[in-house]
Motif scaffolding. Sequence first.
Motif, PDB file in Angstrom:
ATOM      1  N   VAL A 218       0.852  -1.184   0.000  1.00  0.00           N
ATOM      2  CA  VAL A 218       0.000   0.000   0.000  1.00  0.00           C
ATOM      3  C   VAL A 218       0.888   1.234   0.000  1.00  0.00           C
ATOM      4  O   VAL A 218       1.805   1.346   0.830  1.00  0.00           O
ATOM      5  CB  VAL A 218      -0.932   0.025   1.229  1.00  0.00           C
ATOM      6  N   ASP A 219       0.637   2.140  -0.935  1.00  0.00           N
ATOM      7  CA  ASP A 219       1.425   3.378  -1.045  1.00  0.00           C
ATOM      8  C   ASP A 219       2.914   3.090  -1.148  1.00  0.00           C
ATOM      9  O   ASP A 219       3.754   3.784  -0.556  1.00  0.00           O
ATOM     10  CB  ASP A 219       1.153   4.294   0.153  1.00  0.00           C
ATOM     11  N   GLY A 220       3.254   2.016  -1.874  1.00  0.00           N
ATOM     12  CA  GLY A 220       4.656   1.705  -2.119  1.00  0.00           C
ATOM     13  C   GLY A 220       5.400   1.100  -0.945  1.00  0.00           C
ATOM     14  O   GLY A 220       6.631   1.032  -0.962  1.00  0.00           O
ATOM     15  N   ALA A 221       4.679   0.631   0.069  1.00  0.00           N
ATOM     16  CA  ALA A 221       5.323   0.032   1.238  1.00  0.00           C
ATOM     17  C   ALA A 221       4.697  -1.329   1.533  1.00  0.00           C
ATOM     18  O   ALA A 221       3.512  -1.550   1.249  1.00  0.00           O
ATOM     19  CB  ALA A 221       5.188   0.948   2.456  1.00  0.00           C
ATOM     20  N   PRO A 222       5.468  -2.260   2.103  1.00  0.00           N
ATOM     21  CA  PRO A 222       4.927  -3.584   2.420  1.00  0.00           C
ATOM     22  C   PRO A 222       4.246  -3.596   3.796  1.00  0.00           C
ATOM     23  O   PRO A 222       4.782  -3.055   4.773  1.00  0.00           O
ATOM     24  CB  PRO A 222       6.175  -4.471   2.425  1.00  0.00           C
ATOM     25  N   TRP A 223       3.095  -4.226   3.867  1.00  0.00           N
ATOM     26  CA  TRP A 223       2.325  -4.298   5.109  1.00  0.00           C
ATOM     27  C   TRP A 223       1.895  -5.735   5.356  1.00  0.00           C
ATOM     28  O   TRP A 223       1.661  -6.502   4.423  1.00  0.00           O
ATOM     29  CB  TRP A 223       1.083  -3.420   5.044  1.00  0.00           C
TER      30      TRP A 223
ATOM     31  N   VAL B 230     -13.966  -4.214   3.836  1.00  0.00           N
ATOM     32  CA  VAL B 230     -13.120  -5.027   4.703  1.00  0.00           C
ATOM     33  C   VAL B 230     -12.321  -4.083   5.601  1.00  0.00           C
ATOM     34  O   VAL B 230     -11.595  -3.218   5.106  1.00  0.00           O
ATOM     35  CB  VAL B 230     -12.151  -5.917   3.887  1.00  0.00           C
ATOM     36  N   ARG B 231     -12.476  -4.248   6.904  1.00  0.00           N
ATOM     37  CA  ARG B 231     -11.746  -3.420   7.858  1.00  0.00           C
ATOM     38  C   ARG B 231     -10.523  -4.201   8.331  1.00  0.00           C
ATOM     39  O   ARG B 231     -10.643  -5.357   8.754  1.00  0.00           O
ATOM     40  CB  ARG B 231     -12.635  -3.049   9.050  1.00  0.00           C
ATOM     41  N   THR B 232      -9.351  -3.600   8.256  1.00  0.00           N
ATOM     42  CA  THR B 232      -8.118  -4.310   8.575  1.00  0.00           C
ATOM     43  C   THR B 232      -7.258  -3.515   9.559  1.00  0.00           C
ATOM     44  O   THR B 232      -7.384  -2.295   9.686  1.00  0.00           O
ATOM     45  CB  THR B 232      -7.275  -4.557   7.311  1.00  0.00           C
ATOM     46  N   THR B 233      -6.384  -4.248  10.245  1.00  0.00           N
ATOM     47  CA  THR B 233      -5.297  -3.661  11.011  1.00  0.00           C
ATOM     48  C   THR B 233      -4.007  -4.134  10.366  1.00  0.00           C
ATOM     49  O   THR B 233      -3.788  -5.339  10.225  1.00  0.00           O
ATOM     50  CB  THR B 233      -5.329  -4.089  12.490  1.00  0.00           C
ATOM     51  N   LEU B 234      -3.174  -3.195   9.932  1.00  0.00           N
ATOM     52  CA  LEU B 234      -1.963  -3.505   9.188  1.00  0.00           C
ATOM     53  C   LEU B 234      -0.722  -3.061   9.964  1.00  0.00           C
ATOM     54  O   LEU B 234      -0.757  -2.072  10.695  1.00  0.00           O
ATOM     55  CB  LEU B 234      -1.969  -2.800   7.826  1.00  0.00           C
ATOM     56  N   ARG B 235       0.359  -3.801   9.777  1.00  0.00           N
ATOM     57  CA  ARG B 235       1.650  -3.397  10.357  1.00  0.00           C
ATOM     58  C   ARG B 235       2.651  -3.193   9.228  1.00  0.00           C
ATOM     59  O   ARG B 235       2.825  -4.061   8.379  1.00  0.00           O
ATOM     60  CB  ARG B 235       2.173  -4.444  11.337  1.00  0.00           C
ATOM     61  N   ASN B 236       3.297  -2.040   9.244  1.00  0.00           N
ATOM     62  CA  ASN B 236       4.294  -1.718   8.239  1.00  0.00           C
ATOM     63  C   ASN B 236       5.585  -2.472   8.531  1.00  0.00           C
ATOM     64  O   ASN B 236       6.149  -2.343   9.614  1.00  0.00           O
ATOM     65  CB  ASN B 236       4.553  -0.202   8.227  1.00  0.00           C
ATOM     66  N   TYR B 237       6.039  -3.274   7.568  1.00  0.00           N
ATOM     67  CA  TYR B 237       7.248  -4.067   7.767  1.00  0.00           C
ATOM     68  C   TYR B 237       8.478  -3.190   7.984  1.00  0.00           C
ATOM     69  O   TYR B 237       9.391  -3.562   8.707  1.00  0.00           O
ATOM     70  CB  TYR B 237       7.493  -4.967   6.557  1.00  0.00           C
TER      71      TYR B 237
ATOM     72  N   SER C  23       1.613   0.411  13.155  1.00  0.00           N
ATOM     73  CA  SER C  23       0.353  -0.272  12.868  1.00  0.00           C
ATOM     74  C   SER C  23      -0.737   0.759  12.619  1.00  0.00           C
ATOM     75  O   SER C  23      -0.808   1.788  13.310  1.00  0.00           O
ATOM     76  CB  SER C  23      -0.053  -1.188  14.029  1.00  0.00           C
ATOM     77  N   VAL C  24      -1.569   0.504  11.623  1.00  0.00           N
ATOM     78  CA  VAL C  24      -2.670   1.415  11.288  1.00  0.00           C
ATOM     79  C   VAL C  24      -3.906   0.588  10.981  1.00  0.00           C
ATOM     80  O   VAL C  24      -3.828  -0.612  10.711  1.00  0.00           O
ATOM     81  CB  VAL C  24      -2.325   2.302  10.063  1.00  0.00           C
ATOM     82  N   GLU C  25      -5.052   1.255  11.028  1.00  0.00           N
ATOM     83  CA  GLU C  25      -6.308   0.651  10.603  1.00  0.00           C
ATOM     84  C   GLU C  25      -6.666   1.201   9.237  1.00  0.00           C
ATOM     85  O   GLU C  25      -6.551   2.405   8.997  1.00  0.00           O
ATOM     86  CB  GLU C  25      -7.419   0.937  11.611  1.00  0.00           C
TER      87      GLU C  25
END
Length: 231
Positions: free
Chosen positions: A61-66, A83-90, A95-97
């Motif tokens: 997402v936006d050029g970054a791996p999550w 779909v509601r998600t919680t993502l962590r930027n590698y 972490s963002v929703e």
Amino acid sequence: MAGMTTFKLSRCPCFNPSSSSSLKPFTLPMRGLPAKPGRPRFPKIYAFSSNDIKVGSNIEVDGAPWKVLEFLHVKPGKGAAYVRTTLRNYVTGNSVEKTFRAGSKIEAANIVKETKQYTYKDGSQFVFMDLSSFEEFRLNASDVGDKMKWLKEGMDCNLLFWNGKVIDFDLPITVKLTVVDVDPGLRGDTAQGGSKPATLDTGAVVNVPLFIERGQEILVDTRSGQYMSRA
């Protein structure tokens, strides 16, 4: 393509016209010519959809791996499903929703896993080695995080590469560690169950059954940090 061709026999000196009626054309089947080799055919690549999201999915997402930590498919009474998600930027660890419209296309992060061996700690860096090429890969303590309490020299781990850079690693699900400090259990407690804290050789503290003693090796689940059994 297969087809038919027509031949007509001509008379020769040895041919006796009185023994046969006039010649008639006859046909012979012809085999099709071998097709010219074409370009290699590649499998179709299907787009990654938000409907395919699950825990552990790697997306870009936006050029970054999550990495997807949590997800929930929501279908409200009015409006479009999402779909509601919680993502962590590698890369950053943040972490963002984030929500995705149901069925929307998502780019899968091109993350490659390779097995490397954790060899030693150099200051604030953890050093992993490729046992074939002896190439070293380093992760900072901030990148390793809480996983360091399960790391033991000589342990094989899966390093995650994105655009040629190490961004994370996966521990083995089960690790064998040694109890270096634990209080002795009281007599009779083992019959009633119960547990006690034990310090392991990596510095991790886990609850173990009362019969576990110092110097014993145990198996621990790195996902939950729970005691599994004696090794």
